[in-house]
Design a protein around this motif. Structure first.
Motif, short mmCIF file in Angstrom:
data_model
loop_
_atom_site.label_atom_id
_atom_site.label_comp_id
_atom_site.label_asym_id
_atom_site.label_seq_id
_atom_site.Cartn_x
_atom_site.Cartn_y
_atom_site.Cartn_z
N SER A 57 0.82 -1.21 0.00
CA SER A 57 0.00 0.00 0.00
C SER A 57 0.86 1.26 0.00
O SER A 57 0.52 2.25 -0.65
CB SER A 57 -0.95 0.00 1.20
OG SER A 57 -0.24 -0.11 2.42
N PHE A 58 1.99 1.22 0.71
CA PHE A 58 2.88 2.38 0.75
C PHE A 58 3.53 2.58 -0.63
O PHE A 58 3.64 3.72 -1.10
CB PHE A 58 3.95 2.21 1.81
CG PHE A 58 4.76 3.46 2.06
CD1 PHE A 58 4.35 4.39 3.00
CD2 PHE A 58 5.93 3.70 1.35
CE1 PHE A 58 5.09 5.55 3.22
CE2 PHE A 58 6.67 4.85 1.55
CZ PHE A 58 6.26 5.78 2.49
N PHE A 59 3.92 1.48 -1.26
CA PHE A 59 4.52 1.57 -2.60
C PHE A 59 3.55 2.24 -3.58
O PHE A 59 3.95 3.07 -4.39
CB PHE A 59 4.89 0.17 -3.10
CG PHE A 59 5.35 0.14 -4.53
CD1 PHE A 59 6.63 0.50 -4.87
CD2 PHE A 59 4.46 -0.24 -5.55
CE1 PHE A 59 7.05 0.48 -6.21
CE2 PHE A 59 4.87 -0.25 -6.87
CZ PHE A 59 6.18 0.11 -7.20
N VAL A 60 2.29 1.88 -3.49
CA VAL A 60 1.29 2.44 -4.40
C VAL A 60 1.05 3.92 -4.11
O VAL A 60 0.95 4.73 -5.04
CB VAL A 60 -0.03 1.64 -4.28
CG1 VAL A 60 -1.15 2.33 -5.05
CG2 VAL A 60 0.16 0.21 -4.77
N LYS A 61 0.99 4.29 -2.82
CA LYS A 61 0.68 5.67 -2.45
C LYS A 61 1.89 6.61 -2.52
O LYS A 61 1.77 7.78 -2.87
CB LYS A 61 0.11 5.72 -1.02
CG LYS A 61 -1.25 5.07 -0.89
CD LYS A 61 -1.71 5.11 0.57
CE LYS A 61 -3.04 4.41 0.75
NZ LYS A 61 -3.45 4.38 2.19
N HIS A 62 3.06 6.09 -2.15
CA HIS A 62 4.25 6.94 -2.06
C HIS A 62 5.44 6.28 -2.77
O HIS A 62 6.46 5.96 -2.13
CB HIS A 62 4.61 7.19 -0.59
CG HIS A 62 3.48 7.69 0.24
ND1 HIS A 62 3.02 9.00 0.18
CD2 HIS A 62 2.71 7.07 1.17
CE1 HIS A 62 2.03 9.15 1.03
NE2 HIS A 62 1.81 7.99 1.64
#
Length: 246
Positions: A57-62
């Protein structure tokens, strides 16, 4: 001596499997995750915890923050295989070692010459465009002029083939690992805290004769091992190579 016992067991075995983790590569200059000197214990001020930054999820958002951390902390292109990697590759060439099941993503087992390497958590050496699936090498990712490498064909973000938190392990790799471990007559476990699941649970499929645990720090599995060696794994494997003439 424990190394002598291990050498005897290896000579008596026809189907050896190695299950390893980050501690396998620390002697190559790559920090592990959970030891006192590991990545997760770093006193360096980070914007988020490593576990958060290495999540899907972090990879996708940031993706920018992800890649900044990934390039600076997870990639070690100059690292060379150590005595552990070289010994296992030699044992495979001899026909005794049937598989290396690894939680590592650094590719050092292959660099040393191992062929049957089952990478539970993927590899930094494989990267694909999330749109078209085109393959990109580690060099292309590292040398990209953009903070977040993009596919020149369709502009899709290039994602490392590394299993992030919140992602599932590759089922084919799990099946092959279970098969290899269940068929082994000697299981060598090295450089792993045995706390990362589901990977750590794979060793429960072993039905062979001896389990050997090579780890500098204690694990919850220590009491179940037939032989426990706490010296640095690379040095131990160098001694084994000398004794076995590899």
């Amino acid at each position: 001596m424990k190394v002598n016992t291990l050498a005897e067991w290896i000579q008596q075995s026809q189907n050896v499997v190695f299950f390893g983790g980050a501690g396998t590569s620390t002697e190559s200059g790559i920090p592990d995750f959970r030891s006192a000197a590991g990545l997760y214990q770093s006193e360096e001020k980070l914007p988020y915890s490593p576990e958060v930054m290495l999540s899907r999820s972090f990879f996708v958002k940031h993706p920018e923050v992800f890649y900044d951390f990934y390039r600076s902390k997870m990639l070690h292109p100059d690292a060379e295989p150590n005595g552990c990697h070289h010994f296992l590759a030699s044992l495979e060439k001899q026909g005794r070692l049937k598989a290396v099941v690894t939680q590592n993503i650094d590719g050092l087992h292959q660099a040393a010459g191992s062929v049957n390497v089952l990478e539970l958590h993927g590899s930094v050496h494989r990267n694909h465009c999330m749109e078209c699936g085109r393959f990109y090498s580690l060099d292309e990712v590292m040398n990209s002029s953009e903070v977040v490498p993009k596919c020149p064909i369709d502009g899709g973000i290039i994602k490392p083939d590394v299993v992030l938190y919140e992602e599932e392990l590759n089922q084919d790799t799990i099946i092959q690992s279970v098969q290899a471990i269940s068929q082994a007559d000697l299981l060598l476990i090295g450089g792993t805290s045995l706390t990362v699941h589901p990977a750590a649970g794979l060793i429960t499929y072993f039905r062979g004769k001896h389990t050997v645990l090579l780890n500098t720090d204690p694990t919850s599995y220590d009491h179940k091992a037939d032989l426990l060696i706490t010296d640095p794994i690379g040095k131990v494997m160098e001694k084994l190579a000398h004794q076995l003439g590899l």
